[in-house]
Motif scaffolding. Sequence first.
Motif, PDB file in Angstrom:
ATOM      1  N   GLU A   1      -0.174  -2.928   7.545  1.00 26.40           N
ATOM      2  CA  GLU A   1       0.802  -2.851   6.452  1.00 26.40           C
ATOM      3  C   GLU A   1       1.664  -4.106   6.410  1.00 26.40           C
ATOM      4  O   GLU A   1       1.885  -4.773   7.420  1.00 26.40           O
ATOM      5  CB  GLU A   1       1.682  -1.603   6.564  1.00 26.40           C
ATOM      6  N   LYS A  55       4.015  -4.069  -5.778  1.00 25.91           N
ATOM      7  CA  LYS A  55       3.854  -2.688  -6.210  1.00 25.91           C
ATOM      8  C   LYS A  55       2.379  -2.329  -6.105  1.00 25.91           C
ATOM      9  O   LYS A  55       1.556  -2.756  -6.918  1.00 25.91           O
ATOM     10  CB  LYS A  55       4.336  -2.492  -7.645  1.00 25.91           C
ATOM     11  N   PRO A  56       2.015  -1.534  -5.103  1.00 24.59           N
ATOM     12  CA  PRO A  56       0.608  -1.156  -4.954  1.00 24.59           C
ATOM     13  C   PRO A  56       0.102  -0.417  -6.189  1.00 24.59           C
ATOM     14  O   PRO A  56       0.812   0.430  -6.736  1.00 24.59           O
ATOM     15  CB  PRO A  56       0.614  -0.233  -3.728  1.00 24.59           C
ATOM     16  N   GLN A  88      -3.848  -0.707   4.617  1.00 23.25           N
ATOM     17  CA  GLN A  88      -5.201  -1.216   4.752  1.00 23.25           C
ATOM     18  C   GLN A  88      -5.810  -0.638   6.037  1.00 23.25           C
ATOM     19  O   GLN A  88      -5.097  -0.488   7.043  1.00 23.25           O
ATOM     20  CB  GLN A  88      -5.192  -2.742   4.827  1.00 23.25           C
ATOM     21  N   MET A 147       5.312  -0.772   3.825  1.00 18.66           N
ATOM     22  CA  MET A 147       4.883  -1.118   2.477  1.00 18.66           C
ATOM     23  C   MET A 147       5.626  -0.312   1.423  1.00 18.66           C
ATOM     24  O   MET A 147       5.953  -0.826   0.345  1.00 18.66           O
ATOM     25  CB  MET A 147       3.371  -0.913   2.347  1.00 18.66           C
ATOM     26  N   GLU A 148       5.918   0.936   1.752  1.00 20.56           N
ATOM     27  CA  GLU A 148       6.604   1.802   0.794  1.00 20.56           C
ATOM     28  C   GLU A 148       8.118   1.691   0.891  1.00 20.56           C
ATOM     29  O   GLU A 148       8.840   2.383   0.176  1.00 20.56           O
ATOM     30  CB  GLU A 148       6.165   3.245   1.005  1.00 20.56           C
ATOM     31  N   PHE A 162      -3.849   1.339  -1.665  1.00 21.78           N
ATOM     32  CA  PHE A 162      -3.471  -0.030  -1.336  1.00 21.78           C
ATOM     33  C   PHE A 162      -2.284  -0.111  -0.372  1.00 21.78           C
ATOM     34  O   PHE A 162      -1.929  -1.189   0.086  1.00 21.78           O
ATOM     35  CB  PHE A 162      -3.126  -0.808  -2.610  1.00 21.78           C
ATOM     36  N   VAL A 163      -1.662   1.013  -0.067  1.00 25.07           N
ATOM     37  CA  VAL A 163      -0.457   1.003   0.772  1.00 25.07           C
ATOM     38  C   VAL A 163      -0.794   0.601   2.196  1.00 25.07           C
ATOM     39  O   VAL A 163      -0.195  -0.313   2.771  1.00 25.07           O
ATOM     40  CB  VAL A 163       0.227   2.387   0.748  1.00 25.07           C
ATOM     41  N   ASP A 193      -2.107   4.671  -4.058  1.00 27.32           N
ATOM     42  CA  ASP A 193      -1.898   4.922  -2.630  1.00 27.32           C
ATOM     43  C   ASP A 193      -2.934   4.252  -1.735  1.00 27.32           C
ATOM     44  O   ASP A 193      -2.662   3.978  -0.558  1.00 27.32           O
ATOM     45  CB  ASP A 193      -1.891   6.425  -2.361  1.00 27.32           C
ATOM     46  N   ASN A 216       7.262  -4.825   2.815  1.00 30.54           N
ATOM     47  CA  ASN A 216       7.474  -5.081   1.397  1.00 30.54           C
ATOM     48  C   ASN A 216       8.954  -5.306   1.097  1.00 30.54           C
ATOM     49  O   ASN A 216       9.801  -4.475   1.436  1.00 30.54           O
ATOM     50  CB  ASN A 216       6.943  -3.876   0.601  1.00 30.54           C
TER      51      ASN A 216
END
Length: 256
Positions: free
Chosen positions: A181, A189-190, A198, A50-51, A195-196, A193, A184
Amino acid sequence: MSDRIAAALGLLLLGFATPAAAHFQEIIPSADVLPDGGTVDVALVFTHPMERGPTMDMKKPAAVGVLSGGKRTDLTTRITEKPVDGKQAWSFTYDLAEPGAAIFYVEPQPYWEPAENKYIVHYAKVIVDGYASGEGWDALVGLPVEIEPLTRPTGLWTGNVFTGVVLKNGKPAPFTDIEVEFINDGSVKPPNDAFVTQVLKADANGTFTYAMPRAGWWGFAALTQGDKPMTSPQGKSVPVEEGGLIWVKTTDMGAK
């Protein structure tokens, strides 16, 4: 209080306030369904999806293979190194010559994570459906920790739910922590943090369900503690995080 002590306390509090980044072993094919069969490319990367990183060095896997038609085939000698963001990663190709599910899997070498004082071993798998057969997708590889899909993990629309059962040593693992996750592409854009990654728990039968709100690849990581500790680079006995991962793709209606 001196400025030096205040600064040290600030860094300490920041460390407590910052959540640990979730590590995900990716095993991502170029498609989840090959309606006409053919060749699929599969990428093996150890990262934070995600990041969009950082990517971590992934040593050559202990084992890579495919389960198809009830037969397991070792593909370890066929993988080639393909760096991502300057870090060690791997890839391979495979030809789906017959209808049915090809279940690709990887057993990585243990990864030492000094920030968490433990080793990480994530057994990961992904299903590719040859000729859109819809068959064989629920077969089990027999990994130490594995997610058994109850939802067919191919041909899913965005918004569908995915349900699976966490198995450890072949038996349901109740109340297992599940991290989820999205890979991305930069379009998400979360807000913060939280939301990164679940987070959910399996129920008393080891079963979990999650609705996927966006098109793309989703990773489900069932995290358990290994039965035996390992020895750290410093010579100390440390725990092992054993994860069972499955990757699932969703597609928007109207998309090709």
